[in-house]
Write an enzyme that holds these catalytic residues in place. Structure first.
Site, PDB file in Angstrom:
ATOM      1  N   ILE A 130       6.705  -3.054  11.024  1.00 45.69           N
ATOM      2  CA  ILE A 130       6.302  -1.870  11.466  1.00 45.69           C
ATOM      3  C   ILE A 130       4.768  -1.787  11.002  1.00 45.69           C
ATOM      4  O   ILE A 130       4.259  -0.525  11.341  1.00 45.69           O
ATOM      5  CB  ILE A 130       6.933  -0.654  10.645  1.00 45.69           C
ATOM      6  CG1 ILE A 130       6.883  -0.947   8.926  1.00 45.69           C
ATOM      7  CG2 ILE A 130       8.413  -0.592  11.079  1.00 45.69           C
ATOM      8  CD1 ILE A 130       5.747  -0.702   8.326  1.00 45.69           C
TER       9      ILE A 130
ATOM     10  N   GLU B 188       0.572  -5.009  22.910  1.00 41.57           N
ATOM     11  CA  GLU B 188       1.170  -3.872  23.213  1.00 41.57           C
ATOM     12  C   GLU B 188       0.561  -3.249  24.551  1.00 41.57           C
ATOM     13  O   GLU B 188      -0.313  -3.093  24.589  1.00 41.57           O
ATOM     14  CB  GLU B 188       1.603  -2.820  22.230  1.00 41.57           C
ATOM     15  CG  GLU B 188       2.287  -3.259  20.897  1.00 41.57           C
ATOM     16  CD  GLU B 188       2.126  -2.301  19.801  1.00 41.57           C
ATOM     17  OE1 GLU B 188       1.474  -1.299  19.818  1.00 41.57           O
ATOM     18  OE2 GLU B 188       2.507  -2.995  18.624  1.00 41.57           O
TER      19      GLU B 188
ATOM     20  N   GLY C 155       0.892  -1.169   0.116  1.00 45.37           N
ATOM     21  CA  GLY C 155      -0.027  -0.122  -0.099  1.00 45.37           C
ATOM     22  C   GLY C 155       0.780   1.196  -0.194  1.00 45.37           C
ATOM     23  O   GLY C 155       1.965   1.193  -0.618  1.00 45.37           O
TER      24      GLY C 155
ATOM     25  N   ARG D 176       1.485  -4.361  12.189  1.00 45.28           N
ATOM     26  CA  ARG D 176       0.711  -4.687  13.460  1.00 45.28           C
ATOM     27  C   ARG D 176       1.461  -6.022  14.035  1.00 45.28           C
ATOM     28  O   ARG D 176       1.590  -7.014  12.871  1.00 45.28           O
ATOM     29  CB  ARG D 176      -0.690  -5.138  13.317  1.00 45.28           C
ATOM     30  CG  ARG D 176      -1.466  -3.697  13.121  1.00 45.28           C
ATOM     31  CD  ARG D 176      -1.477  -2.783  14.390  1.00 45.28           C
ATOM     32  NE  ARG D 176      -2.404  -1.730  14.045  1.00 45.28           N
ATOM     33  CZ  ARG D 176      -1.786  -0.149  13.820  1.00 45.28           C
ATOM     34  NH1 ARG D 176      -0.485  -0.267  13.780  1.00 45.28           N
ATOM     35  NH2 ARG D 176      -2.624   0.561  13.757  1.00 45.28           N
TER      36      ARG D 176
ATOM     37  N   HIS E   2       6.653   0.668  19.260  1.00 43.69           N
ATOM     38  CA  HIS E   2       5.804   1.365  18.336  1.00 43.69           C
ATOM     39  C   HIS E   2       5.771   2.876  18.034  1.00 43.69           C
ATOM     40  O   HIS E   2       4.831   3.850  18.544  1.00 43.69           O
ATOM     41  CB  HIS E   2       4.218   0.893  18.808  1.00 43.69           C
ATOM     42  CG  HIS E   2       3.200   0.877  17.785  1.00 43.69           C
ATOM     43  ND1 HIS E   2       2.254   0.020  17.609  1.00 43.69           N
ATOM     44  CD2 HIS E   2       2.960   1.748  16.585  1.00 43.69           C
ATOM     45  CE1 HIS E   2       1.246   0.426  16.655  1.00 43.69           C
ATOM     46  NE2 HIS E   2       2.002   1.614  15.791  1.00 43.69           N
TER      47      HIS E   2
HETATM   48  C1  8YV Z   1       0.229   5.172  16.037  1.00 45.71           C
HETATM   49  C2  8YV Z   1      -0.251   3.636  13.989  1.00 45.71           C
HETATM   50  O1  8YV Z   1       0.918   4.288  16.571  1.00 45.71           O
HETATM   51  O2  8YV Z   1      -1.271   4.976  12.448  1.00 45.71           O
HETATM   52  C3  8YV Z   1      -1.307   4.024  13.002  1.00 45.71           C
HETATM   53  O3  8YV Z   1      -1.881   3.092  12.477  1.00 45.71           O
HETATM   54  O4  8YV Z   1      -0.126   2.424  14.302  1.00 45.71           O
HETATM   55  C4  8YV Z   1       0.415   4.681  14.613  1.00 45.71           C
HETATM   56  O5  8YV Z   1       0.665   5.839  13.747  1.00 45.71           O
HETATM   57  C5  8YV Z   1      -0.986   5.428  16.580  1.00 45.71           C
HETATM   58  O6  8YV Z   1      -1.750   6.017  15.657  1.00 45.71           O
HETATM   59  C6  8YV Z   1      -0.951   6.165  17.706  1.00 45.71           C
HETATM   60  O7  8YV Z   1      -2.041   5.751  18.477  1.00 45.71           O
END
Ligand code: 8YV
Length: 310
Positions: free
Chosen positions: A228, A259, A151, A230, A277
């Protein structure tokens, strides 16, 4: 009178402060009596949610007038989108503004893992260099990098990888005709043909366990994994075992299954680089993500089209 807003999870503090300034806002995650708070907010039309405090079907059902869920994050696996859709509730996320930032961290983790950057830092600090040179490391050069999930973020990672002169391939639900790199529908085959896998696909049920034990083992003893995306996408116990038994060479992980509880067995391993994260966690990017949450809610209350509906 200020409009009412329920905030279901913590987010970038300046964004939270701006929302609490603009709205008559309540924090669900820290409410002493969540049931009472939900009952008192049954007439609200808007919710702001985040990855560390999403919104499930039960909570959605408690809010019969809900019209919009403005989610802080590009990934919205902590929002029950199906439950929202059934009720015609719009969900917005924060795409694009974090793409380059997340791709930067993917490359940072990749290089840190292969070239053992944290280990080198410790080596100097601990005075070990005075006694002799650090052991040589593996190399990124000459490798083939497979990207799981091509993506926006996957593409930004691929652009960076090209600058490093590595070969590329990718996996995902569909072939992208505009891309010249080999496409693999099967992640095991991708892992088999690559030395490095970078996981950049969305989380949620559709990708749960996609990077399975078989995928990890197909990477092989010279292989590296970077995640990076999930934690749910990777079979974490299988990954841990593969690292312990050197079935793969190393891993760089920004995300985990539960987490912030990272299995302590990872801490003992020299062949893994761990991050809490943080791929989007810079002030400019979190500010931009927060602005999208603010703008989507403002659009909702002004009766205008939402800025970034999913
Ligand atoms: C942040 C993320 O950890 O955007 C996402 O999906 O995993 C990260 O940018 C998150 O949004 C913070 O709550």
């Amino acid at each position: 009178m200020k409009q009412r807003l329920l905030i279901t999870g913590p987010m970038y503090p300046p964004t939270l402060a701006a929302l609490e300034q603009a709205y008559d806002a309540q924090r669900l995650w820290s409410a002493p009596d969540k049931e009472a708070l939900l009952a008192s907010m049954a007439d609200i039309t808007a919710v702001a949610s985040s990855n560390s405090g999403g919104i499930n079907a039960e909570t959605i059902a408690r809010l019969p007038k809900l019209k919009v869920i403005a989610h802080f994050g590009v990934g919205y696996d902590t929002v029950d989108v199906d439950a929202a859709r059934k009720r015609g509730i719009a969900v917005t996320n924060t795409p694009d503004v974090l793409t380059e930032e997340v791709a930067d961290l993917a490359l940072a983790l990749l290089l840190a893992t292969i070239r053992r950057v944290p280990q080198g830092d410790r080596y100097v600090r601990e005075g070990k260099w005075l006694k002799g040179a650090m052991a040589l490391t593996e190399s990124l050069q000459g490798r083939t990098v497979g990207i799981v999930g091509m993506g926006r973020i996957g593409r930004a990672i691929a652009r960076r990888c090209e600058a490093f002169g590595v070969k590329l391939a990718y996996q995902g639900p569909s072939h992208k005709p505009d891309l010249k790199w080999p496409y693999y529908p099967d992640p095991v085959k991708l892992a088999h043909d690559c030395d490095v896998l970078i996981v950049a696909c969305p989380g949620g049920e559709a990708t749960r366990g996609l990077v399975s034990r078989a995928v990890i083992e197909a990477l092989g003893p010279q292989g590296f994994l970077v995640n990076i995306a999930r934690g749910t996408v990777v079979d974490e116990p299988a990954l841990l075992e593969a690292l312990q038994q050197k079935k793969i060479c190393g891993a760089g992980l920004d995300v985990f299954a539960d987490e912030p509880r990272v299995p302590e067995a990872f801490f003992a391993l020299e062949n893994v680089v761990l991050q809490p994260h943080v791929a989007s966690a810079t002030h400019p990017t979190r500010t931009a993500m927060g602005q999208l949450v603010i703008d989507n809610l403002a659009a909702h209350f002004a009766g205008k089209p939402l800025v970034t509906p999913i």
